[in-house]
Design a protein around this motif. Sequence first.
Motif, PDB file in Angstrom:
ATOM      1  N   LEU A 183      34.226  40.257  32.458  1.00 33.97           N
ATOM      2  CA  LEU A 183      35.524  39.634  32.761  1.00 33.97           C
ATOM      3  C   LEU A 183      35.395  38.662  33.922  1.00 33.97           C
ATOM      4  N   ILE A 184      34.617  39.068  34.914  1.00 34.57           N
ATOM      5  CA  ILE A 184      34.408  38.196  36.078  1.00 34.57           C
ATOM      6  C   ILE A 184      33.605  36.961  35.675  1.00 34.57           C
TER       7      ILE A 184
ATOM      8  N   GLU B 296      33.596  35.620  32.753  1.00 36.86           N
ATOM      9  CA  GLU B 296      34.528  34.776  31.983  1.00 36.86           C
ATOM     10  C   GLU B 296      35.451  33.995  32.918  1.00 36.86           C
ATOM     11  N   GLU B 297      35.925  34.659  33.973  1.00 38.14           N
ATOM     12  CA  GLU B 297      36.809  34.005  34.950  1.00 38.14           C
ATOM     13  C   GLU B 297      36.072  32.835  35.613  1.00 38.14           C
ATOM     14  N   LEU B 298      34.806  33.058  35.949  1.00 35.23           N
ATOM     15  CA  LEU B 298      34.004  32.003  36.580  1.00 35.23           C
ATOM     16  C   LEU B 298      33.832  30.814  35.637  1.00 35.23           C
TER      17      LEU B 298
ATOM     18  N   ALA C 285      35.671  30.037  32.965  1.00 31.92           N
ATOM     19  CA  ALA C 285      36.960  29.401  32.658  1.00 31.92           C
ATOM     20  C   ALA C 285      37.384  28.464  33.789  1.00 31.92           C
ATOM     21  N   SER C 286      37.246  28.909  35.042  1.00 25.52           N
ATOM     22  CA  SER C 286      37.675  28.038  36.143  1.00 25.52           C
ATOM     23  C   SER C 286      36.719  26.848  36.291  1.00 25.52           C
TER      24      SER C 286
ATOM     25  N   ASP D  61      37.693  24.400  33.629  1.00 26.38           N
ATOM     26  CA  ASP D  61      39.011  23.849  33.925  1.00 26.38           C
ATOM     27  C   ASP D  61      38.977  22.815  35.051  1.00 26.38           C
TER      28      ASP D  61
ATOM     29  N   GLY E 182      33.784  26.673  39.578  1.00 19.81           N
ATOM     30  CA  GLY E 182      34.014  28.050  39.160  1.00 19.81           C
ATOM     31  C   GLY E 182      34.269  28.928  40.365  1.00 19.81           C
TER      32      GLY E 182
ATOM     33  N   SER F  28      35.430  33.101  41.658  1.00 17.39           N
ATOM     34  CA  SER F  28      35.915  34.462  41.454  1.00 17.39           C
ATOM     35  C   SER F  28      36.029  35.106  42.821  1.00 17.39           C
TER      36      SER F  28
ATOM     37  N   ARG G 244      33.890  36.548  47.435  1.00 16.01           N
ATOM     38  CA  ARG G 244      34.116  35.315  46.679  1.00 16.01           C
ATOM     39  C   ARG G 244      32.803  34.656  46.270  1.00 16.01           C
TER      40      ARG G 244
END
Length: 197
Positions: free
Chosen positions: A3-4, A6-8, A10-11, A14, A18, A20, A167
């Motif tokens: 999940l982490i 994926e968060e990295l 995705a950001s 975007d 990246g 987290s 972070r």
Amino acid sequence: MNLIFEELIASYLDSGVGQSCDFLSSELSDGLVLNLAGHEMKNDMKSAGIGQNEDFHKDLTYRKDKIHWLETTTSNSSERLFFELIDLWISYLNQTCYAGIMKSEFHYALYEQGSFYKKHLDQFSKNDSRVFSMIMYLNANWKEGDGGELVIYKENETIKIAPSLGRMVFFDSGKYEHEVLPTSVTRMSITGWLKRS
Ligand code: OGA
Ligand code: NI
């Protein structure tokens, strides 16, 4: 961890950066901070240089952090856990994004009060093997006003990131200039690069 990761990703997709907030657990960070402090006690944190090979030099008006490179052959349990996490992250990037990362390198960094790192690009001029820059922060009690933020200069925007515990920030090494603002408290981190060769 997926999940982490994926968060990295995705950001990163975007915004180009990246992020987290919980890449390193506080237990792992505690262990890494102890190692960093141990190196400092033994006088094993050395002022960092700029450039590569014949371009390498030290310039304390440009960069004032002290560093110590991590060794993948380490027997230290926190560093072993750290490298396991990095291996998972690289496998995830390679499998989901075909990133083609083959190598990596990491160092501890210590910015004492008043230290900074002026605006720079992480890729060397004659060598583009550094693909992604990664920074992981180890500062448990960072507060607004402590300074030491990472500033990333994007095309139309600058982003300011606090060096808070846990972070992780990652971005293309050859793309964005960035700097570390002067810190008014001790600032600790691990910085590294994911490389294609
Ligand atoms: C570097 C760097 C940023 C930071 O070591 O190249 O830009 O936030 N570090 O520590
Ligand atoms: Ni940098």
